[in-house]
Write an enzyme that holds these catalytic residues in place. Structure first.
Site, short mmCIF file in Angstrom:
data_model
loop_
_atom_site.label_atom_id
_atom_site.label_comp_id
_atom_site.label_asym_id
_atom_site.label_seq_id
_atom_site.Cartn_x
_atom_site.Cartn_y
_atom_site.Cartn_z
CG MET A 1 3.41 2.19 -1.28
SD MET A 1 2.63 0.58 -0.83
CE MET A 1 2.47 -0.43 -2.15
CB SER A 2 8.23 4.54 2.49
OG SER A 2 9.31 4.26 1.88
CE1 TYR B 1 1.31 -0.41 4.47
CE2 TYR B 1 2.60 1.05 2.86
CZ TYR B 1 2.50 -0.26 3.97
OH TYR B 1 3.63 -0.89 3.85
CB ALA C 1 11.69 -2.38 -0.77
CG HIS D 1 8.86 -2.32 7.84
ND1 HIS D 1 9.62 -1.07 7.56
CD2 HIS D 1 8.37 -2.68 6.87
CE1 HIS D 1 9.65 -0.97 6.29
NE2 HIS D 1 8.88 -1.80 5.77
CG HIS E 1 4.81 2.07 5.34
ND1 HIS E 1 5.25 1.22 6.24
CD2 HIS E 1 5.69 2.29 4.18
CE1 HIS E 1 6.74 0.76 5.74
NE2 HIS E 1 6.70 1.52 4.71
CG HIS F 1 5.33 -7.02 1.23
ND1 HIS F 1 6.10 -5.82 1.13
CD2 HIS F 1 5.97 -7.46 2.71
CE1 HIS F 1 6.77 -5.44 2.18
NE2 HIS F 1 6.38 -6.45 3.20
CG ASN G 1 8.71 -4.57 -7.67
OD1 ASN G 1 8.89 -4.21 -6.79
ND2 ASN G 1 7.75 -4.00 -8.31
CB SER H 1 10.00 -3.54 2.65
OG SER H 1 8.95 -2.81 3.20
#
Ligand SMILES: O=P(O)(O)O[C@H]1O[C@H](CO)[C@@H](O)[C@H]1O
Length: 349
Positions: free
Chosen positions: A280-281, A149, A177, A125, A147, A320, A304, A94
């Site tokens: 998440m990846s 999701y 990220a 992306h 992803h 995000h 973060n 990301s």
């Protein structure tokens, strides 16, 4: 930082269509009644109405079987279209799309124009495949990953890794990220991945689920030593020459399904499990790459800090926008790290 060893902690088109229900051709506007099969569904009288176009769109998104031949067709399309057989594949995390912008003599393929390719739906992306050269090496980069999701099955999320393999790629560079859980990590730091905790796997989900095609790899692949130690050590050396070694760590990444960011209780649990950064990846891509015997290098840009204690601070909430802003700030450093590592690989080739 000293050299890394795993003992130290420094650091279809003709694919199967999923889903059940009435798929007979309708006129595209008339709702098709879809009744999930099985007693449970009929007992509870569950029904949902989709137009046949909507149904086809959902089915296409859920498609998770990509026969070898279909992947070969996609790879041929890319190799013929670019005139290049890439050796290194890069997946941009990301906000890290600039990793593909440094590729020379780029031949760009929009995902929409690649037969049987999914499309990117997430901000940051772009949805393009860039093929060209970097430091004299033939490379291909995904400017946009897929992803879980987004609604894609894991096998579909990581299908492009198999495309890379059939294009000739030997090395996968996966970037992401991620939120820093290790309290020593600061925003903007880089964590070289030396292992992962596959939370989606704990829940019974794998990109390798379903029939195994031995042309890609074995039914039961081992995942110890998934992250190439030579490449980690080279990256550490490079970070020293770049003068950023104090902000480079070696750690463990965990992938959750998203799209929600984690609760404090989840973050506490992950920390207890030895996780240093969460996203998440990446994990499904690494599994797919190791299955077909690619060498893997992966890193997380810490965008973060994750709170592991309860507080009322708004700052504790991940967003995000923050992820994208930090990635933008650190893209130059990430690009340099990647180019220098590619140059190292090219030197020893
Ligand atoms: O892992 P990448 O694609 O870098 O993106 C990360 O950033 C997004 C959340 O901000 C999620 O998609 C998470 O996985």
């Amino acid at each position: 930082m000293t050299g890394y060893s795993s003992k130290t902690d420094v650091a279809t088109a003709n694919g199967k269509q999923n889903g059940s229900g009435n798929q007979t051709g309708e006129n595209g506007t008339k709702p098709t009644e879809f009744t999930p099969q099985g007693n449970h569904a009929s007992e509870n009288n569950i029904q949902c109405s989709l137009t046949s176009d909507e149904f086809r769109a959902v089915n296409l998104m859920r498609q998770d079987m990509y026969p070898y031949e279909v992947i070969q067709e996609i790879a041929d399309f890319i190799v013929k279209g670019s005139g290049i057989r890439p050796k290194i594949g890069i997946i941009c995390g990301s906000g890290l799309g600039s990793l593909a912008d440094i590729i020379q003599n780029p031949k760009v393929f929009d995902y929409e124009k690649i037969p049987n390719f999914p499309v990117s739906t997430v901000e940051g992306h772009a949805g393009r495949l860039v093929v060209g050269t970097l430091e004299g090496a033939n490379v291909m980069a995904m400017q946009g990953r897929f992803h879980f999701y987004e609604g894609y099955p894991l096998a579909k999320c990581s299908m492009p890794v198999r495309v890379m393999k059939l294009c000739g790629v030997e090395y996968l560079f996966a970037t992401n990220a991620a939120g820093g859980i290790n309290p020593k990590y600061a925003v903007g730091d880089i964590m070289l991945m030396h292992d992962h905790v596959n939370m989606l796997g704990f829940a019974g989900n794998s990109p390798l689920q379903g029939p195994n095609d031995p042309r890609f790899g074995p039914r039961f692949p081992a995942l110890v030593n998934s992250y190439n130690k030579d490449l980690i050590n080279k990256a550490i050396e490079i970070s020293k020459t770049m003068g950023i070694e104090s902000s480079v760590h070696v750690g463990v990444y965990s992938c959750l399904g998203g799209p929600t960011y984690e609760t404090i209780a989840e973050l506490k649990a992950l920390r207890m499990m030895g996780v240093d950064a969460v996203g998440m990846s990446t994990v499904h891509e690494v599994i797919t790459a190791r299955h077909c015997d690619m060498k893997v290098f992966a890193f997380s840009l810490i965008t973060n800090k994750c709170a592991t204690e309860y507080s009322d601070k708004k700052d504790d909430e991940a967003s995000h926008d923050e992820v994208m802003a930090v990635a933008k700030n650190r893209q130059k450093t990430c690009c340099e790290l990647v180019s220098r590592l590619v140059a190292e690989i090219q030197k020893t080739a």
